[in-house]
Design a protein around this motif. Sequence first.
Motif, PDB file in Angstrom:
ATOM      1  N   LEU A  58     -12.856 -49.928   0.079  1.00  0.00           N
ATOM      2  CA  LEU A  58     -11.757 -50.644   1.179  1.00  0.00           C
ATOM      3  C   LEU A  58     -10.472 -49.893   0.918  1.00  0.00           C
ATOM      4  O   LEU A  58      -9.866 -49.604   2.387  1.00  0.00           O
ATOM      5  N   LEU A  59     -10.286 -49.441  -0.084  1.00  0.00           N
ATOM      6  CA  LEU A  59      -8.966 -48.480  -0.007  1.00  0.00           C
ATOM      7  C   LEU A  59      -9.172 -47.334   0.666  1.00  0.00           C
ATOM      8  O   LEU A  59      -8.149 -46.989   1.253  1.00  0.00           O
ATOM      9  N   LEU A  60     -10.190 -46.760   0.454  1.00  0.00           N
ATOM     10  CA  LEU A  60     -10.383 -45.363   1.238  1.00  0.00           C
ATOM     11  C   LEU A  60     -10.523 -45.548   2.585  1.00  0.00           C
ATOM     12  O   LEU A  60     -10.059 -44.655   3.318  1.00  0.00           O
ATOM     13  N   MET A  61     -11.276 -46.731   3.166  1.00  0.00           N
ATOM     14  CA  MET A  61     -11.153 -46.839   4.456  1.00  0.00           C
ATOM     15  C   MET A  61      -9.936 -47.214   4.914  1.00  0.00           C
ATOM     16  O   MET A  61      -9.595 -46.833   6.156  1.00  0.00           O
ATOM     17  N   LEU A  62      -9.210 -47.838   4.277  1.00  0.00           N
ATOM     18  CA  LEU A  62      -7.716 -48.367   4.918  1.00  0.00           C
ATOM     19  C   LEU A  62      -6.950 -46.907   4.852  1.00  0.00           C
ATOM     20  O   LEU A  62      -6.096 -46.620   6.087  1.00  0.00           O
ATOM     21  N   VAL A  63      -6.960 -46.135   3.934  1.00  0.00           N
ATOM     22  CA  VAL A  63      -6.118 -44.923   3.897  1.00  0.00           C
ATOM     23  C   VAL A  63      -6.564 -43.912   5.011  1.00  0.00           C
ATOM     24  O   VAL A  63      -5.679 -43.388   6.047  1.00  0.00           O
ATOM     25  N   LEU A  64      -7.963 -43.851   5.208  1.00  0.00           N
ATOM     26  CA  LEU A  64      -8.546 -43.119   6.509  1.00  0.00           C
ATOM     27  C   LEU A  64      -7.830 -43.530   7.681  1.00  0.00           C
ATOM     28  O   LEU A  64      -7.599 -42.616   8.481  1.00  0.00           O
ATOM     29  N   THR A  65      -8.093 -44.717   7.918  1.00  0.00           N
ATOM     30  CA  THR A  65      -7.884 -45.484   9.277  1.00  0.00           C
ATOM     31  C   THR A  65      -6.213 -45.264   9.418  1.00  0.00           C
ATOM     32  O   THR A  65      -5.898 -44.751  10.673  1.00  0.00           O
ATOM     33  N   VAL A  66      -5.423 -45.449   8.371  1.00  0.00           N
ATOM     34  CA  VAL A  66      -4.074 -45.181   8.786  1.00  0.00           C
ATOM     35  C   VAL A  66      -3.627 -43.965   9.000  1.00  0.00           C
ATOM     36  O   VAL A  66      -2.996 -43.657   9.832  1.00  0.00           O
ATOM     37  N   ALA A  67      -4.304 -42.859   8.244  1.00  0.00           N
ATOM     38  CA  ALA A  67      -3.958 -41.410   8.441  1.00  0.00           C
ATOM     39  C   ALA A  67      -4.431 -41.010   9.822  1.00  0.00           C
ATOM     40  O   ALA A  67      -3.561 -40.437  10.309  1.00  0.00           O
ATOM     41  N   LEU A  68      -5.856 -41.515  10.242  1.00  0.00           N
ATOM     42  CA  LEU A  68      -6.130 -41.180  11.582  1.00  0.00           C
ATOM     43  C   LEU A  68      -5.305 -41.623  12.772  1.00  0.00           C
ATOM     44  O   LEU A  68      -5.093 -41.145  13.539  1.00  0.00           O
ATOM     45  N   LYS A 116     -22.205 -48.089   1.855  1.00  0.00           N
ATOM     46  CA  LYS A 116     -23.082 -49.355   1.345  1.00  0.00           C
ATOM     47  C   LYS A 116     -22.119 -50.404   0.731  1.00  0.00           C
ATOM     48  O   LYS A 116     -22.166 -51.504   0.825  1.00  0.00           O
ATOM     49  N   ASP A 117     -21.215 -50.018  -0.178  1.00  0.00           N
ATOM     50  CA  ASP A 117     -20.459 -50.831  -0.656  1.00  0.00           C
ATOM     51  C   ASP A 117     -19.320 -51.382   0.072  1.00  0.00           C
ATOM     52  O   ASP A 117     -18.046 -50.862  -0.329  1.00  0.00           O
ATOM     53  N   ARG A 118     -19.483 -52.248   0.934  1.00  0.00           N
ATOM     54  CA  ARG A 118     -18.443 -52.670   1.930  1.00  0.00           C
ATOM     55  C   ARG A 118     -18.408 -54.034   1.938  1.00  0.00           C
ATOM     56  O   ARG A 118     -18.037 -54.658   2.977  1.00  0.00           O
ATOM     57  N   LYS A 119     -18.669 -54.919   0.915  1.00  0.00           N
ATOM     58  CA  LYS A 119     -18.595 -56.248   0.843  1.00  0.00           C
ATOM     59  C   LYS A 119     -16.997 -56.959   1.278  1.00  0.00           C
ATOM     60  O   LYS A 119     -16.880 -57.758   2.052  1.00  0.00           O
ATOM     61  N   LEU A 120     -16.302 -56.110   0.414  1.00  0.00           N
ATOM     62  CA  LEU A 120     -14.707 -56.683   0.774  1.00  0.00           C
ATOM     63  C   LEU A 120     -14.238 -56.058   2.159  1.00  0.00           C
ATOM     64  O   LEU A 120     -13.462 -56.997   2.881  1.00  0.00           O
ATOM     65  N   ILE A 121     -14.907 -54.750   2.463  1.00  0.00           N
ATOM     66  CA  ILE A 121     -14.527 -54.534   4.083  1.00  0.00           C
ATOM     67  C   ILE A 121     -15.156 -55.508   5.189  1.00  0.00           C
ATOM     68  O   ILE A 121     -14.149 -56.071   6.097  1.00  0.00           O
ATOM     69  N   ALA A 122     -16.189 -55.990   4.937  1.00  0.00           N
ATOM     70  CA  ALA A 122     -16.869 -57.016   5.746  1.00  0.00           C
ATOM     71  C   ALA A 122     -15.882 -58.293   5.712  1.00  0.00           C
ATOM     72  O   ALA A 122     -15.805 -59.066   6.706  1.00  0.00           O
ATOM     73  N   GLN A 123     -15.414 -58.641   4.541  1.00  0.00           N
ATOM     74  CA  GLN A 123     -14.705 -60.046   4.207  1.00  0.00           C
ATOM     75  C   GLN A 123     -13.440 -59.873   5.049  1.00  0.00           C
ATOM     76  O   GLN A 123     -12.861 -60.772   5.933  1.00  0.00           O
ATOM     77  N   VAL A 124     -12.715 -58.841   4.831  1.00  0.00           N
ATOM     78  CA  VAL A 124     -11.497 -58.583   5.705  1.00  0.00           C
ATOM     79  C   VAL A 124     -11.672 -58.401   7.183  1.00  0.00           C
ATOM     80  O   VAL A 124     -11.104 -59.194   7.928  1.00  0.00           O
ATOM     81  N   TRP A 125     -12.771 -57.880   7.538  1.00  0.00           N
ATOM     82  CA  TRP A 125     -13.223 -57.317   8.842  1.00  0.00           C
ATOM     83  C   TRP A 125     -13.402 -58.898   9.622  1.00  0.00           C
ATOM     84  O   TRP A 125     -12.841 -59.070  10.727  1.00  0.00           O
ATOM     85  N   TYR A 126     -14.113 -59.654   8.949  1.00  0.00           N
ATOM     86  CA  TYR A 126     -14.652 -60.933   9.953  1.00  0.00           C
ATOM     87  C   TYR A 126     -13.395 -61.770  10.034  1.00  0.00           C
ATOM     88  O   TYR A 126     -13.394 -62.316  10.769  1.00  0.00           O
ATOM     89  N   GLU A 127     -12.269 -61.759   8.647  1.00  0.00           N
ATOM     90  CA  GLU A 127     -11.200 -62.539   8.990  1.00  0.00           C
ATOM     91  C   GLU A 127     -10.315 -62.038  10.162  1.00  0.00           C
ATOM     92  O   GLU A 127      -9.982 -62.859  10.683  1.00  0.00           O
ATOM     93  N   MET A 128     -10.134 -60.785  10.107  1.00  0.00           N
ATOM     94  CA  MET A 128      -9.348 -60.070  11.075  1.00  0.00           C
ATOM     95  C   MET A 128      -9.793 -60.196  12.435  1.00  0.00           C
ATOM     96  O   MET A 128      -9.033 -60.343  13.349  1.00  0.00           O
ATOM     97  N   ASP A 129     -11.071 -59.868  12.673  1.00  0.00           N
ATOM     98  CA  ASP A 129     -11.612 -59.873  13.995  1.00  0.00           C
ATOM     99  C   ASP A 129     -11.331 -61.056  14.887  1.00  0.00           C
ATOM    100  O   ASP A 129     -10.852 -60.993  15.789  1.00  0.00           O
ATOM    101  N   HIS A 130     -11.658 -62.251  14.208  1.00  0.00           N
ATOM    102  CA  HIS A 130     -11.431 -63.502  14.901  1.00  0.00           C
ATOM    103  C   HIS A 130      -9.781 -63.572  15.186  1.00  0.00           C
ATOM    104  O   HIS A 130      -9.390 -64.127  16.229  1.00  0.00           O
ATOM    105  N   GLN A 131      -8.886 -63.137  13.955  1.00  0.00           N
ATOM    106  CA  GLN A 131      -7.557 -63.379  14.329  1.00  0.00           C
ATOM    107  C   GLN A 131      -6.771 -62.481  15.237  1.00  0.00           C
ATOM    108  O   GLN A 131      -6.161 -63.056  16.248  1.00  0.00           O
ATOM    109  N   ILE A 132      -7.500 -61.338  15.346  1.00  0.00           N
ATOM    110  CA  ILE A 132      -6.993 -60.193  16.416  1.00  0.00           C
ATOM    111  C   ILE A 132      -7.366 -60.818  17.918  1.00  0.00           C
ATOM    112  O   ILE A 132      -6.386 -60.638  18.758  1.00  0.00           O
TER     113      ILE A 132
END
Length: 358
Positions: free
Chosen positions: A21-31, A193-209
Amino acid sequence: MFELVKAWYVKKFSDPHSVTLLLMLVLTVALLYFFGSYVMPVLVAIVIAYLLEWPVNKLAQVLGNRLIAAIIVMAAFTGIALGLVLGIVPILWQQLSNLLQESPTMIEEGKDFLLHLPDNYPTLISTEQVQSLVSGVERKVLELGEMIVSISLTSLKDVAAWLIYLILVPLLVFFMLKDKNELTKGIAQLIPKDRKLIAQVWYEMDHQIMNYIRGKVFEIIIVGVVSYVTFSLLDLRYAALLGTLVGFSVLIPFIGAALVTIPVAAVALFQYGIAPEFWTILVAYSIIQALDGNVLVPLLFSEAVDLNPVYIIAAVLFFGGIWGFWGVFFAIPLASLVKALINAWSSKSESLLESMEP
Protein backbone atom coordinates in the motif's frame (compact mmCIF):
# COMPACT_ATOMS: atom_id res chain seq x y z
CA MET A 1 15.51 7.06 19.27
CA PHE A 2 16.46 4.27 16.88
CA GLU A 3 14.45 1.78 18.96
CA LEU A 4 11.38 4.01 18.75
CA VAL A 5 11.67 4.27 14.97
CA LYS A 6 12.21 0.51 14.72
CA ALA A 7 9.18 -0.21 16.91
CA TRP A 8 7.03 2.15 14.82
CA TYR A 9 8.22 0.52 11.57
CA VAL A 10 7.53 -3.00 12.88
CA LYS A 11 4.10 -1.92 14.07
CA LYS A 12 3.05 -0.24 10.81
CA PHE A 13 4.96 -2.07 8.05
CA SER A 14 5.70 -5.58 9.25
CA ASP A 15 2.90 -6.87 7.04
CA PRO A 16 3.53 -7.11 3.24
CA HIS A 17 0.07 -5.67 2.53
CA SER A 18 1.05 -2.46 4.35
CA VAL A 19 4.33 -2.20 2.42
CA THR A 20 2.50 -2.71 -0.89
CA LEU A 21 0.00 0.00 0.00
CA LEU A 22 2.80 2.43 0.88
CA LEU A 23 4.74 1.72 -2.33
CA MET A 24 1.64 2.13 -4.50
CA LEU A 25 0.83 5.40 -2.76
CA VAL A 26 4.35 6.79 -3.23
CA LEU A 27 4.44 5.69 -6.87
CA THR A 28 1.05 7.27 -7.64
CA VAL A 29 1.93 10.58 -5.96
CA ALA A 30 5.29 10.72 -7.75
CA LEU A 31 3.65 9.93 -11.09
CA LEU A 32 1.07 12.68 -10.66
CA TYR A 33 3.58 15.20 -9.35
CA PHE A 34 6.19 14.76 -12.09
CA PHE A 35 4.00 13.75 -15.04
CA GLY A 36 0.61 15.23 -14.09
CA SER A 37 0.63 17.75 -16.94
CA TYR A 38 1.24 14.99 -19.49
CA VAL A 39 -1.64 12.80 -18.32
CA MET A 40 -4.06 15.68 -17.71
CA PRO A 41 -6.51 14.56 -20.46
CA VAL A 42 -6.69 11.15 -18.79
CA LEU A 43 -7.39 12.72 -15.38
CA VAL A 44 -10.12 14.94 -16.85
CA ALA A 45 -11.61 11.92 -18.61
CA ILE A 46 -11.61 9.97 -15.33
CA VAL A 47 -13.52 12.78 -13.61
CA ILE A 48 -16.16 12.88 -16.36
CA ALA A 49 -16.35 9.08 -16.44
CA TYR A 50 -17.05 9.03 -12.69
CA LEU A 51 -19.80 11.60 -13.27
CA LEU A 52 -21.45 9.53 -16.04
CA GLU A 53 -20.93 6.06 -14.53
CA TRP A 54 -24.17 6.12 -12.55
CA PRO A 55 -26.52 6.85 -15.52
CA VAL A 56 -24.58 4.40 -17.72
CA ASN A 57 -24.86 1.68 -15.09
CA LYS A 58 -28.60 2.26 -14.55
CA LEU A 59 -29.33 2.41 -18.28
CA ALA A 60 -27.26 -0.72 -18.92
CA GLN A 61 -29.38 -2.60 -16.38
CA VAL A 62 -32.53 -1.58 -18.26
CA LEU A 63 -31.22 -2.21 -21.81
CA GLY A 64 -28.99 -5.16 -20.98
CA ASN A 65 -26.18 -3.73 -23.10
CA ARG A 66 -23.46 -1.46 -21.67
CA LEU A 67 -22.23 -0.35 -25.11
CA ILE A 68 -25.62 1.07 -26.12
CA ALA A 69 -26.01 2.67 -22.70
CA ALA A 70 -22.59 4.33 -23.00
CA ILE A 71 -23.43 5.65 -26.49
CA ILE A 72 -26.76 7.12 -25.34
CA VAL A 73 -25.32 8.75 -22.21
CA MET A 74 -22.30 10.17 -24.06
CA ALA A 75 -24.55 11.58 -26.80
CA ALA A 76 -26.83 13.19 -24.20
CA PHE A 77 -23.87 14.57 -22.23
CA THR A 78 -22.23 15.99 -25.35
CA GLY A 79 -25.49 17.63 -26.46
CA ILE A 80 -26.09 19.20 -23.06
CA ALA A 81 -22.47 20.42 -22.86
CA LEU A 82 -22.62 21.98 -26.34
CA GLY A 83 -25.96 23.60 -25.55
CA LEU A 84 -24.61 25.13 -22.35
CA VAL A 85 -21.45 26.37 -24.08
CA LEU A 86 -23.29 27.90 -27.03
CA GLY A 87 -26.04 29.37 -24.86
CA ILE A 88 -24.19 30.59 -21.76
CA VAL A 89 -20.61 31.36 -22.80
CA PRO A 90 -21.55 34.25 -25.16
CA ILE A 91 -23.61 35.88 -22.39
CA LEU A 92 -20.81 35.48 -19.87
CA TRP A 93 -18.25 36.84 -22.34
CA GLN A 94 -20.42 39.90 -23.05
CA GLN A 95 -20.96 40.62 -19.37
CA LEU A 96 -17.27 40.12 -18.61
CA SER A 97 -16.31 42.54 -21.39
CA ASN A 98 -18.74 45.15 -20.05
CA LEU A 99 -17.45 44.67 -16.52
CA LEU A 100 -13.83 45.11 -17.60
CA GLN A 101 -14.76 48.29 -19.48
CA GLU A 102 -16.47 49.71 -16.40
CA SER A 103 -13.85 48.50 -13.91
CA PRO A 104 -11.73 51.73 -14.12
CA THR A 105 -14.81 53.78 -13.21
CA MET A 106 -15.65 51.38 -10.39
CA ILE A 107 -12.11 51.60 -9.06
CA GLU A 108 -12.18 55.41 -9.14
CA GLU A 109 -15.51 55.52 -7.32
CA GLY A 110 -14.22 53.07 -4.74
CA LYS A 111 -11.09 55.17 -4.31
CA ASP A 112 -13.17 58.31 -3.87
CA PHE A 113 -15.34 56.51 -1.30
CA LEU A 114 -12.29 55.45 0.69
CA LEU A 115 -10.72 58.93 0.57
CA HIS A 116 -13.86 60.46 2.09
CA LEU A 117 -13.95 58.01 5.00
CA PRO A 118 -11.73 60.20 7.26
CA ASP A 119 -14.16 63.09 6.74
CA ASN A 120 -17.17 60.96 7.67
CA TYR A 121 -15.54 58.90 10.43
CA PRO A 122 -12.54 60.89 11.71
CA THR A 123 -12.34 58.96 14.99
CA LEU A 124 -12.19 55.56 13.31
CA ILE A 125 -9.73 56.03 10.44
CA SER A 126 -7.08 58.55 9.45
CA THR A 127 -6.11 60.01 6.08
CA GLU A 128 -2.72 58.27 6.19
CA GLN A 129 -4.36 54.87 6.71
CA VAL A 130 -6.70 55.43 3.80
CA GLN A 131 -3.90 56.54 1.47
CA SER A 132 -1.85 53.50 2.45
CA LEU A 133 -4.86 51.25 1.78
CA VAL A 134 -5.55 52.89 -1.59
CA SER A 135 -1.90 52.55 -2.64
CA GLY A 136 -1.92 48.87 -1.70
CA VAL A 137 -5.15 48.23 -3.61
CA GLU A 138 -3.86 50.04 -6.72
CA ARG A 139 -0.67 48.01 -6.63
CA LYS A 140 -2.61 44.74 -6.34
CA VAL A 141 -4.91 45.75 -9.21
CA LEU A 142 -1.91 46.46 -11.45
CA GLU A 143 -0.35 43.11 -10.53
CA LEU A 144 -3.65 41.35 -11.26
CA GLY A 145 -3.90 43.08 -14.65
CA GLU A 146 -0.36 42.08 -15.58
CA MET A 147 -1.07 38.50 -14.52
CA ILE A 148 -4.27 38.35 -16.60
CA VAL A 149 -2.42 39.68 -19.66
CA SER A 150 0.42 37.17 -19.23
CA ILE A 151 -2.03 34.30 -18.79
CA SER A 152 -3.94 35.39 -21.90
CA LEU A 153 -0.75 35.51 -24.00
CA THR A 154 0.37 32.14 -22.66
CA SER A 155 -3.02 30.55 -23.31
CA LEU A 156 -2.80 31.48 -27.01
CA LYS A 157 -0.02 28.92 -27.39
CA ASP A 158 -2.20 26.25 -25.81
CA VAL A 159 -5.08 26.60 -28.29
CA ALA A 160 -3.85 23.60 -30.31
CA ALA A 161 -3.54 21.54 -27.13
CA TRP A 162 -7.10 22.44 -26.11
CA LEU A 163 -8.39 21.44 -29.54
CA ILE A 164 -6.66 18.08 -29.16
CA TYR A 165 -8.15 17.68 -25.68
CA LEU A 166 -11.64 18.33 -27.07
CA ILE A 167 -11.19 15.26 -29.25
CA LEU A 168 -9.18 13.02 -26.90
CA VAL A 169 -11.18 13.52 -23.71
CA PRO A 170 -14.61 12.44 -25.10
CA LEU A 171 -12.99 9.39 -26.72
CA LEU A 172 -11.27 8.47 -23.45
CA VAL A 173 -14.51 8.92 -21.51
CA PHE A 174 -16.46 6.74 -23.96
CA PHE A 175 -13.97 3.86 -23.80
CA MET A 176 -13.68 4.15 -20.01
CA LEU A 177 -17.44 3.81 -19.73
CA LYS A 178 -17.76 1.07 -22.34
CA ASP A 179 -14.80 -1.06 -21.21
CA LYS A 180 -14.89 -0.38 -17.47
CA ASN A 181 -14.68 -4.03 -16.43
CA GLU A 182 -11.82 -4.84 -18.82
CA LEU A 183 -9.84 -1.77 -17.73
CA THR A 184 -10.38 -2.60 -14.05
CA LYS A 185 -9.14 -6.15 -14.56
CA GLY A 186 -6.09 -4.88 -16.46
CA ILE A 187 -5.17 -2.50 -13.65
CA ALA A 188 -5.66 -5.28 -11.08
CA GLN A 189 -3.09 -7.42 -12.91
CA LEU A 190 -0.47 -4.69 -12.48
CA ILE A 191 -0.92 -4.53 -8.70
CA PRO A 192 1.08 -6.99 -6.54
CA LYS A 193 -0.73 -9.92 -4.95
CA ASP A 194 -0.34 -8.52 -1.43
CA ARG A 195 -3.06 -5.96 -1.97
CA LYS A 196 -5.63 -6.52 0.74
CA LEU A 197 -5.23 -3.01 2.19
CA ILE A 198 -5.14 -1.50 -1.30
CA ALA A 199 -8.48 -3.15 -2.07
CA GLN A 200 -9.88 -1.95 1.27
CA VAL A 201 -8.89 1.66 0.63
CA TRP A 202 -9.91 1.49 -3.04
CA TYR A 203 -13.44 0.21 -2.40
CA GLU A 204 -13.95 2.88 0.24
CA MET A 205 -12.61 5.73 -1.92
CA ASP A 206 -14.19 4.61 -5.22
CA HIS A 207 -17.69 5.08 -3.81
CA GLN A 208 -16.81 8.35 -2.11
CA ILE A 209 -15.16 9.90 -5.18
CA MET A 210 -18.15 9.02 -7.36
CA ASN A 211 -20.55 10.59 -4.85
CA TYR A 212 -18.29 13.62 -4.42
CA ILE A 213 -17.96 14.41 -8.14
CA ARG A 214 -21.66 13.93 -8.81
CA GLY A 215 -22.61 15.94 -5.71
CA LYS A 216 -20.15 18.74 -6.48
CA VAL A 217 -21.50 19.14 -10.05
CA PHE A 218 -25.06 19.30 -8.72
CA GLU A 219 -23.98 21.81 -6.06
CA ILE A 220 -22.33 24.07 -8.66
CA ILE A 221 -25.44 24.00 -10.86
CA ILE A 222 -27.94 24.56 -8.03
CA VAL A 223 -25.98 27.35 -6.31
CA GLY A 224 -25.19 29.03 -9.63
CA VAL A 225 -28.80 28.96 -10.88
CA VAL A 226 -30.23 30.12 -7.54
CA SER A 227 -27.69 32.95 -7.37
CA TYR A 228 -28.46 34.02 -10.95
CA VAL A 229 -32.22 34.03 -10.34
CA THR A 230 -31.79 35.94 -7.06
CA PHE A 231 -29.50 38.57 -8.59
CA SER A 232 -31.82 38.94 -11.59
CA LEU A 233 -34.87 39.45 -9.36
CA LEU A 234 -32.94 42.09 -7.39
CA ASP A 235 -31.99 43.74 -10.71
CA LEU A 236 -28.25 43.39 -10.07
CA ARG A 237 -26.09 43.96 -13.12
CA TYR A 238 -23.92 41.11 -14.47
CA ALA A 239 -26.27 38.60 -12.81
CA ALA A 240 -25.21 35.71 -15.08
CA LEU A 241 -21.48 36.35 -14.56
CA LEU A 242 -21.80 36.76 -10.79
CA GLY A 243 -24.11 33.73 -10.53
CA THR A 244 -21.52 31.64 -12.38
CA LEU A 245 -18.76 32.87 -10.06
CA VAL A 246 -20.85 32.02 -7.01
CA GLY A 247 -21.57 28.55 -8.43
CA PHE A 248 -17.92 27.75 -9.05
CA SER A 249 -16.91 29.21 -5.69
CA VAL A 250 -18.20 26.04 -4.02
CA LEU A 251 -15.16 24.24 -5.46
CA ILE A 252 -13.07 25.86 -2.70
CA PRO A 253 -14.84 25.20 0.63
CA PHE A 254 -15.18 28.25 2.90
CA ILE A 255 -12.49 30.24 1.05
CA GLY A 256 -14.42 30.43 -2.24
CA ALA A 257 -17.50 31.99 -0.65
CA ALA A 258 -15.37 34.67 1.02
CA LEU A 259 -13.51 35.51 -2.20
CA VAL A 260 -16.64 35.79 -4.37
CA THR A 261 -18.19 38.14 -1.82
CA ILE A 262 -15.76 40.83 -3.08
CA PRO A 263 -17.03 41.08 -6.72
CA VAL A 264 -20.67 40.70 -5.63
CA ALA A 265 -20.34 43.50 -3.07
CA ALA A 266 -18.28 45.67 -5.46
CA VAL A 267 -20.85 45.48 -8.29
CA ALA A 268 -23.73 46.10 -5.87
CA LEU A 269 -21.91 49.06 -4.31
CA PHE A 270 -21.09 50.52 -7.71
CA GLN A 271 -24.69 50.14 -8.88
CA TYR A 272 -26.60 51.27 -5.77
CA GLY A 273 -24.09 52.86 -3.38
CA ILE A 274 -24.73 52.54 0.36
CA ALA A 275 -28.47 52.09 -0.06
CA PRO A 276 -31.09 49.55 1.09
CA GLU A 277 -30.73 47.68 -2.23
CA PHE A 278 -27.04 47.12 -1.53
CA TRP A 279 -27.72 45.57 1.87
CA THR A 280 -30.58 43.51 0.43
CA ILE A 281 -28.21 41.93 -2.08
CA LEU A 282 -25.64 41.16 0.60
CA VAL A 283 -28.31 39.60 2.84
CA ALA A 284 -29.65 37.51 -0.06
CA TYR A 285 -26.12 36.35 -0.92
CA SER A 286 -25.50 35.44 2.74
CA ILE A 287 -28.73 33.43 2.83
CA ILE A 288 -27.67 31.51 -0.30
CA GLN A 289 -24.31 30.67 1.27
CA ALA A 290 -25.96 29.65 4.55
CA LEU A 291 -28.45 27.37 2.79
CA ASP A 292 -25.65 25.86 0.73
CA GLY A 293 -23.49 25.07 3.75
CA ASN A 294 -26.23 23.93 6.13
CA VAL A 295 -28.84 22.33 3.85
CA LEU A 296 -27.53 21.53 0.37
CA VAL A 297 -24.07 20.17 1.30
CA PRO A 298 -25.42 17.74 3.97
CA LEU A 299 -28.01 16.46 1.46
CA LEU A 300 -25.57 15.98 -1.43
CA PHE A 301 -22.61 14.69 0.58
CA SER A 302 -24.39 12.70 3.27
CA GLU A 303 -22.23 9.65 2.49
CA ALA A 304 -18.93 11.53 2.54
CA VAL A 305 -16.46 11.14 5.36
CA ASP A 306 -17.06 13.67 8.12
CA LEU A 307 -14.06 15.99 8.16
CA ASN A 308 -13.34 18.90 10.45
CA PRO A 309 -13.31 22.29 8.65
CA VAL A 310 -9.69 22.78 9.75
CA TYR A 311 -8.69 19.59 7.88
CA ILE A 312 -10.66 20.67 4.79
CA ILE A 313 -9.01 24.11 4.64
CA ALA A 314 -5.58 22.56 5.22
CA ALA A 315 -6.25 20.03 2.43
CA VAL A 316 -7.35 22.82 0.05
CA LEU A 317 -4.18 24.80 0.72
CA PHE A 318 -1.85 21.78 0.56
CA PHE A 319 -3.22 19.91 -2.44
CA GLY A 320 -4.07 23.15 -4.26
CA GLY A 321 -0.45 24.24 -3.88
CA ILE A 322 0.75 20.95 -5.38
CA TRP A 323 -1.75 20.33 -8.19
CA GLY A 324 -3.50 23.68 -8.68
CA PHE A 325 -7.16 23.53 -9.73
CA TRP A 326 -7.46 19.75 -9.58
CA GLY A 327 -5.84 19.72 -6.15
CA VAL A 328 -8.51 22.15 -4.96
CA PHE A 329 -11.29 20.19 -6.68
CA PHE A 330 -10.24 16.90 -5.10
CA ALA A 331 -9.13 18.37 -1.75
CA ILE A 332 -11.96 16.71 0.20
CA PRO A 333 -11.59 13.24 -1.45
CA LEU A 334 -7.81 13.43 -0.99
CA ALA A 335 -8.25 14.35 2.67
CA SER A 336 -10.68 11.44 2.96
CA LEU A 337 -8.06 9.23 1.30
CA VAL A 338 -5.47 10.24 3.89
CA LYS A 339 -7.98 9.43 6.63
CA ALA A 340 -8.80 6.07 4.99
CA LEU A 341 -5.07 5.22 4.78
CA ILE A 342 -4.57 6.06 8.44
CA ASN A 343 -7.59 3.95 9.37
CA ALA A 344 -6.36 1.05 7.23
CA TRP A 345 -2.87 1.07 8.75
CA SER A 346 -4.26 1.52 12.26
CA SER A 347 -6.72 -1.34 11.90
CA LYS A 348 -3.96 -3.54 10.44
CA SER A 349 -1.65 -2.72 13.32
CA GLU A 350 -4.34 -3.49 15.87
CA SER A 351 -5.17 -6.82 14.24
CA LEU A 352 -1.45 -7.68 14.11
CA LEU A 353 -1.01 -6.92 17.81
CA GLU A 354 -4.09 -9.00 18.66
CA SER A 355 -2.70 -11.96 16.70
CA MET A 356 0.61 -11.72 18.60
CA GLU A 357 -1.09 -11.83 22.00
CA PRO A 358 -1.10 -15.29 23.65
